[in-house]
Design a protein around this motif. Structure first.
Motif, mmCIF file in Angstrom:
data_model
loop_
_atom_site.group_PDB
_atom_site.id
_atom_site.type_symbol
_atom_site.label_atom_id
_atom_site.label_comp_id
_atom_site.label_asym_id
_atom_site.label_seq_id
_atom_site.Cartn_x
_atom_site.Cartn_y
_atom_site.Cartn_z
ATOM 1 N N GLY A 122 40.249 38.674 21.124
ATOM 2 C CA GLY A 122 40.739 37.145 20.697
ATOM 3 C C GLY A 122 40.371 36.196 21.615
ATOM 4 N N ASN A 123 40.143 36.677 22.843
ATOM 5 C CA ASN A 123 39.735 35.709 24.003
ATOM 6 C C ASN A 123 41.202 34.857 24.344
ATOM 7 O OD1 ASN A 123 37.167 36.304 24.341
ATOM 8 N ND2 ASN A 123 36.770 35.015 22.512
ATOM 9 N N THR A 124 42.230 35.486 24.133
ATOM 10 C CA THR A 124 43.516 34.534 24.194
ATOM 11 C C THR A 124 44.589 35.464 25.345
ATOM 12 O OG1 THR A 124 44.780 35.897 22.535
ATOM 13 C CG2 THR A 124 43.410 33.513 22.081
ATOM 14 N N LYS A 125 44.324 36.586 25.711
ATOM 15 C CA LYS A 125 45.239 37.165 26.707
ATOM 16 C C LYS A 125 44.461 38.327 27.314
ATOM 17 C CE LYS A 125 46.987 39.927 23.103
ATOM 18 N NZ LYS A 125 48.172 40.416 21.919
ATOM 19 N N TYR A 126 45.034 39.010 28.482
ATOM 20 C CA TYR A 126 44.692 40.067 29.142
ATOM 21 C C TYR A 126 46.003 41.019 29.390
ATOM 22 C CZ TYR A 126 46.021 37.535 33.542
ATOM 23 O OH TYR A 126 46.805 36.850 34.391
ATOM 24 N N TYR A 174 47.974 37.654 42.899
ATOM 25 C CA TYR A 174 47.835 36.300 42.122
ATOM 26 C C TYR A 174 46.755 36.347 41.182
ATOM 27 C CZ TYR A 174 50.590 34.403 46.192
ATOM 28 O OH TYR A 174 51.557 34.145 46.988
ATOM 29 N N ALA A 175 46.752 35.547 40.000
ATOM 30 C CA ALA A 175 45.904 35.559 39.118
ATOM 31 C C ALA A 175 45.451 34.070 38.577
ATOM 32 C CB ALA A 175 46.312 36.240 37.788
ATOM 33 N N SER A 176 44.324 33.837 38.501
ATOM 34 C CA SER A 176 43.983 32.436 38.381
ATOM 35 C C SER A 176 43.047 32.587 36.814
ATOM 36 C CB SER A 176 42.985 31.944 39.284
ATOM 37 O OG SER A 176 42.478 30.594 38.968
ATOM 38 N N VAL A 177 43.267 32.001 36.074
ATOM 39 C CA VAL A 177 42.591 32.085 34.735
ATOM 40 C C VAL A 177 41.574 30.966 34.422
ATOM 41 C CG1 VAL A 177 42.861 32.032 32.197
ATOM 42 C CG2 VAL A 177 44.512 33.202 33.491
ATOM 43 N N VAL A 189 40.671 32.572 26.996
ATOM 44 C CA VAL A 189 40.912 33.337 28.453
ATOM 45 C C VAL A 189 39.137 33.649 28.810
ATOM 46 C CG1 VAL A 189 41.645 35.223 29.933
ATOM 47 C CG2 VAL A 189 43.070 33.839 28.297
ATOM 48 N N SER A 190 38.407 32.907 29.394
ATOM 49 C CA SER A 190 37.149 33.272 29.846
ATOM 50 C C SER A 190 37.009 34.075 30.883
ATOM 51 C CB SER A 190 36.386 31.914 30.212
ATOM 52 O OG SER A 190 36.296 30.954 28.929
ATOM 53 N N ASN A 191 37.780 33.897 31.868
ATOM 54 C CA ASN A 191 37.727 35.051 33.333
ATOM 55 C C ASN A 191 39.226 34.831 33.824
ATOM 56 O OD1 ASN A 191 37.826 32.469 35.246
ATOM 57 N ND2 ASN A 191 35.753 32.258 33.977
ATOM 58 N N VAL A 192 39.330 35.709 34.642
ATOM 59 C CA VAL A 192 40.458 35.967 35.508
ATOM 60 C C VAL A 192 39.943 36.347 37.221
ATOM 61 C CG1 VAL A 192 42.442 37.236 36.171
ATOM 62 C CG2 VAL A 192 42.029 36.567 33.763
ATOM 63 N N THR A 193 40.408 35.641 38.013
ATOM 64 C CA THR A 193 40.191 35.871 39.467
ATOM 65 C C THR A 193 41.509 36.258 39.975
ATOM 66 O OG1 THR A 193 38.474 34.171 39.483
ATOM 67 C CG2 THR A 193 39.719 35.144 41.813
ATOM 68 N N HIS A 214 45.302 36.810 55.679
ATOM 69 C CA HIS A 214 44.280 37.108 55.150
ATOM 70 C C HIS A 214 44.258 37.315 53.500
ATOM 71 C CE1 HIS A 214 42.822 38.057 59.473
ATOM 72 N NE2 HIS A 214 44.164 38.509 59.482
ATOM 73 N N THR A 215 43.261 37.241 53.037
ATOM 74 C CA THR A 215 43.221 37.372 51.570
ATOM 75 C C THR A 215 41.902 37.848 51.018
ATOM 76 O OG1 THR A 215 43.514 36.040 49.522
ATOM 77 C CG2 THR A 215 42.326 34.779 51.265
ATOM 78 N N ASN A 216 41.790 38.403 49.982
ATOM 79 C CA ASN A 216 40.702 38.906 49.165
ATOM 80 C C ASN A 216 40.849 38.691 47.878
ATOM 81 O OD1 ASN A 216 37.850 39.857 48.845
ATOM 82 N ND2 ASN A 216 38.238 41.653 49.501
ATOM 83 N N SER A 217 39.642 38.336 46.915
ATOM 84 C CA SER A 217 39.704 37.948 45.486
ATOM 85 C C SER A 217 38.782 38.904 44.855
ATOM 86 C CB SER A 217 39.594 36.396 45.358
ATOM 87 O OG SER A 217 40.583 36.129 45.818
ATOM 88 N N ALA A 218 38.629 39.131 43.591
ATOM 89 C CA ALA A 218 37.812 39.670 42.721
ATOM 90 C C ALA A 218 37.772 38.852 41.478
ATOM 91 C CB ALA A 218 37.971 40.979 42.355
ATOM 92 N N PHE A 219 36.753 38.720 40.957
ATOM 93 C CA PHE A 219 36.518 38.020 39.585
ATOM 94 C C PHE A 219 36.223 38.854 38.507
ATOM 95 C CE2 PHE A 219 33.538 35.740 36.632
ATOM 96 C CZ PHE A 219 34.125 34.572 36.478
ATOM 97 N N TYR A 220 36.727 38.742 37.392
ATOM 98 C CA TYR A 220 36.656 39.530 36.198
ATOM 99 C C TYR A 220 36.222 38.748 34.988
ATOM 100 C CZ TYR A 220 38.719 42.762 39.193
ATOM 101 O OH TYR A 220 39.094 43.430 40.681
ATOM 102 N N ASP A 221 35.115 38.917 34.530
ATOM 103 C CA ASP A 221 34.655 38.045 33.294
ATOM 104 C C ASP A 221 35.368 38.433 32.126
ATOM 105 O OD1 ASP A 221 33.265 35.836 32.189
ATOM 106 O OD2 ASP A 221 31.317 37.041 32.167
#
Length: 140
Positions: A46-50, A68-71, A109-113, A129-136
């Motif tokens: 439904g593109n509204t949650k993860y 952390y999450a960034s939508v 919700v199109s993506n989450v980093t 230090h930090t590292n991130s990953a992108f999830y489409d």
């Protein structure tokens, strides 16, 4: 001829989740593994949650790592600042903390980093230090 109509309430639509995507984020600082996040994230159709289920490592970090999450490229929200269920996983030298949840941020919700941090203490200095990953989201 009389036609009767029967009003039947419509059952609410329930979104289903797609396949789990692998989360594997290492944070290194000055050649030392500081922290990491390992598990899964999935989006609803439904593109509204993860939802997520992630083990957090606190390996050589001076402070406990954060997750952390960034939508959709928006502001970061905290998913982990401590706590969770103790688990042992091969990616972590010590016991990890398993956290799980479902997030409904409002809107599409199109993506989450996902971003993991760690602080390396090397007296007398400490470095962040930090590292991130992108999830489409595969549904949009």
């Amino acid at each position: 001829m009389t036609v009767a109509a029967l009003a039947v309430p419509v059952a609410p639509a329930y979104a289903t989740y797609g396949s789990n995507m692998t989360v594997s984020i290492d944070v290194w600082g000055q050649g030392v593994k500081l922290s990491g996040a390992y598990g899964t994230i999935a989006f609803d159709d439904g593109n509204t949650k993860y939802r997520y289920s992630i083990a957090m490592c606190w390996q050589s970090s001076y402070t406990r790592p954060n997750l952390y999450a960034s939508v959709n490229g928006g502001a970061r929200t905290s998913l982990y600042v401590g706590g969770g269920t103790p688990v042992t996983i091969p990616q972590c030298l010590y016991t990890a903390s398993l956290i799980s949840g479902e997030v409904t941020p409002g809107g599409t919700v199109s993506n989450v980093t996902l971003t993991v941090d760690g602080v390396r203490f090397n007296p007398p200095n400490s470095t962040y230090h930090t590292n991130s990953a992108f999830y489409d989201n595969p549904f949009n």
